[in-house]
Design an enzyme around this catalytic site. Structure first.
Site, PDB file in Angstrom:
ATOM      1  N   GLU A   1      45.318 -22.147  15.686  1.00  0.00           N
ATOM      2  CA  GLU A   1      45.557 -21.471  16.975  1.00  0.00           C
ATOM      3  C   GLU A   1      46.988 -20.964  17.092  1.00  0.00           C
ATOM      4  O   GLU A   1      47.680 -21.195  18.084  1.00  0.00           O
ATOM      5  CB  GLU A   1      45.224 -22.404  18.138  1.00  0.00           C
ATOM      6  CG  GLU A   1      43.733 -22.728  18.211  1.00  0.00           C
ATOM      7  CD  GLU A   1      43.313 -23.427  19.486  1.00  0.00           C
ATOM      8  OE1 GLU A   1      44.170 -24.052  20.136  1.00  0.00           O
ATOM      9  OE2 GLU A   1      42.120 -23.364  19.833  1.00  0.00           O
TER      10      GLU A   1
ATOM     11  N   GLU B   1      35.729 -23.757  16.079  1.00  0.00           N
ATOM     12  CA  GLU B   1      35.752 -24.666  17.227  1.00  0.00           C
ATOM     13  C   GLU B   1      34.975 -24.033  18.368  1.00  0.00           C
ATOM     14  O   GLU B   1      35.083 -22.826  18.599  1.00  0.00           O
ATOM     15  CB  GLU B   1      37.182 -24.936  17.718  1.00  0.00           C
ATOM     16  CG  GLU B   1      38.024 -25.754  16.798  1.00  0.00           C
ATOM     17  CD  GLU B   1      39.388 -26.108  17.399  1.00  0.00           C
ATOM     18  OE1 GLU B   1      39.496 -26.220  18.638  1.00  0.00           O
ATOM     19  OE2 GLU B   1      40.338 -26.257  16.621  1.00  0.00           O
TER      20      GLU B   1
HETATM   21  C1  BG6 Z   1      41.897 -26.460  20.443  1.00  0.00           C
HETATM   22  C2  BG6 Z   1      42.572 -27.263  19.388  1.00  0.00           C
HETATM   23  O1  BG6 Z   1      42.890 -25.927  21.219  1.00  0.00           O
HETATM   24  O2  BG6 Z   1      41.124 -27.088  21.401  1.00  0.00           O
HETATM   25  C3  BG6 Z   1      42.071 -28.682  19.242  1.00  0.00           C
HETATM   26  O3  BG6 Z   1      42.574 -26.611  18.149  1.00  0.00           O
HETATM   27  C4  BG6 Z   1      41.758 -29.245  20.614  1.00  0.00           C
HETATM   28  O4  BG6 Z   1      43.051 -29.413  18.554  1.00  0.00           O
HETATM   29  C5  BG6 Z   1      40.654 -28.400  21.227  1.00  0.00           C
HETATM   30  O5  BG6 Z   1      41.440 -30.582  20.611  1.00  0.00           O
HETATM   31  C6  BG6 Z   1      40.160 -28.889  22.563  1.00  0.00           C
HETATM   32  O6  BG6 Z   1      41.225 -29.097  23.437  1.00  0.00           O
HETATM   33  P1  BG6 Z   1      41.422 -30.495  24.149  1.00  0.00           P
HETATM   34  O7  BG6 Z   1      42.723 -30.426  24.807  1.00  0.00           O
HETATM   35  O8  BG6 Z   1      40.275 -30.617  25.111  1.00  0.00           O
HETATM   36  O9  BG6 Z   1      41.363 -31.518  23.078  1.00  0.00           O
END
Ligand code: BG6
Length: 477
Positions: free
Chosen positions: A180, A375
């Site tokens: 990211e 993701e």
């Molecule tokens: C993304 C990241 O921003 O979102 C992850 O690459 C992160 O590392 C994921 O865990 C979800 O965000 P969060 O803050 O809910 O864990």
């Protein structure tokens, strides 16, 4: 409406995603050095995590324990295999390989940990998909060099990348450089130590300029790593990792549309450089009008051209909207407005499945490269039942609605998508808040926000749902 029972393409990479610092634990084991993530305290939706200069007594640092994947990975990977994973995205903790980041010789114990873990995946036919830098770096590089504000970080990163490519190229085909990388657009809300860049802002710093400078060094490091990886093994596929949040205009008023376009340009110039190998002109003009004197050399520009990425890995959780405010200077911390057409999660993330199809088409139109959704997911509070069951129908609904859009993007729109690895396939420490209660997994981990619990793993309803999705290659969502 009749169900769309079409299948996903053959060899589609179904899997799940995590990151080293959010699940491994073992933060001082195997010769590991201290990373920026090890200095991040527990926060919550309303209280940002604190990044302390040293580990302070009386404060809780959830990444120290993670979910103890460092010791329990055989059990966890077995569960991934039971779901039918074809791939597993994780990251290599830089500090396990180079504890301080500026050593010449790597730490063999750290290298061996990943060798063993990758072998465990390969034993089940699961291919590891690896991010080199996922929101953590050796803390020593922050205290000694100021993080990515220093050009020397390019060589330290390259050294790390070279060691990893050489050691694992036979086990890992798909790589990504910086997780990211474009979330730095959000630099105003940066804490003391910020994500991949390790920037600590001083009172005299121009934060925006510094963000652009650090990002430039990272992009040069990324491009050089791509070129080097291809030299070591031409079959390696090395991608970018972009946080995709489409930014819509709040209305059809031309100024709103123009502003949304500039907001997109501001958030996605990172992928322009990764994929095109050069800076967009509007941004060079922006540096000039803002008086930013950037350290960008002709050799850097050549490196960017030579190291364009093979594919675009991206995360997708939500979409944004903006309203024109009188000028085109996009400030992510001030300019986002609520979109009345989408609902938000408990953590305020605007849930928008159609936006994922839009994003897939947007990337394709702009770069004409293969894509990889690395993701996607819903962070939610789960209830563990009396018999250790978890009925997470809200998570199934979220993933199903997103996958329906993905299917349309591939089969109707012709998008070239390599795979899908939903985030936090096993519950882990949230990156933004450090909480455990913000759960994404198909597998429940019995641990609370303060690290209390048995750490036992339980299958949620979504575990069986995803298993069937993979078994039917997406025919049944
Ligand atoms: C993304 C990241 O921003 O979102 C992850 O690459 C992160 O590392 C994921 O865990 C979800 O965000 P969060 O803050 O809910 O864990």
């Amino acid at each position: 409406m009749t169900q769309d029972t079409r299948k996903f393409p053959e060899n589609f990479l179904w899997g799940g995603a995590v990151a080293a610092h959010q699940l491994e634990g073992g933060y001082r084991e195997g010769g590991k050095g201290l990373s920026t993530a090890d200095l991040s305290t527990l926060g919550s939706k309303d209280h940002p995590r604190e990044n302390t200069a040293t580990i302070e007594e009386g404060k809780y640092y959830p990444n120290h324990q993670g979910i103890d994947f460092y010791h329990r990975y055989p059990e966890d990977i077995k569960l991934f295999a039971e779901m039918g994973f074809k791939c597993f995205r994780t990251s290599i903790a830089w500090t396990r390989i180079f504890p301080n980041g500026d050593e010449k010789t790597p730490n063999e114990e750290g290298l061996k940990f990943y060798d063993d873990m990758f072998d465990e995946c390969l034993k089940y036919g699961i291919q590891p998909v690896i991010t080199l830098s996922h929101f953590e770096m050796p803390y020593h590089l922050v205290t000694e060099y100021g993080g990515w504000r220093d050009r020397r970080l390019i060589d330290f990163f390259l050294n790390f990348a070279e060691v990893c490519f050489k050691r694992y190229h036979k086990k890992v085909k798909y790589w990504m450089t910086f997780n990211e990388i474009n979330n730095q657009t959000n630099f105003e809300s940066a804490g003391a130590v910020y994500s991949d860049s390790g920037l600590v802002f001083g009172p005299d710093d121009n934060k925006e300029q510094l963000m652009y400078q650090a990002a430039h060094y990272e992009l040069v490091a990324s491009a050089k790593a791509v070129a080097l990886g291809h030299q070591i093994d031409p079959s390696l596929q090395i991608g970018s990792m972009i946080a995709m949040c489409p930014i819509y205009p709040i209305s059809s008023k031309p100024e709103d549309i123009l502003f949304a376009q500039r907001a997109m340009q501001t958030r996605y110039w990172f992928s322009d450089v990764h994929c095109n190998g050069f800076y967009p002109k509007w941004l060079l003009n922006h540096f000039e009008t803002q008086g930013f004197e950037m350290d960008i050399t002709p050799a850097d520009l050549a490196a960017l051209k030579e190291g364009t990425v093979d594919y675009i890995g991206f995360s997708y959780y939500m979409s944004f909207a903006v309203k024109y405010k009188g000028n085109l200077l996009y400030n992510e911390n001030q300019d986002l407005v609520a979109n009345p057409y989408v609902k938000a999660s408990d953590w305020g993330w605007q849930v928008d499945p159609v936006g994922l199809r839009y994003a897939l088409n947007w990337f394709t139109d702009r770069y004409h490269l293969p894509l990889f959704i690395v993701e996607n997911g819903l962070g939610a509070i789960d209830q563990l039942g009396e018999n250790n069951e978890i009925h997470d129908d809200y998570r199934i609904k979220y993933l199903r609605e997103h996958l329906e859009q993905v299917k349309k993007a591939i089969l109707d729109d012709g998008v070239d998508l390599l795979g899908y690895t939903p985030w936090g396939c096993i519950d882990l420490i949230a990156a933004s808040t450090g909480q455990m209660c913000k759960r994404y997994g198909f597998i429940y981990v019995d641990q609370d926000d303060y690290g209390q619990g048995s750490l036992k793993r339980y299958k949620k309803d979504s575990f069986y749902w995803y298993q069937n999705v993979i078994a039917t290659n997406g025919a049944q969502l």
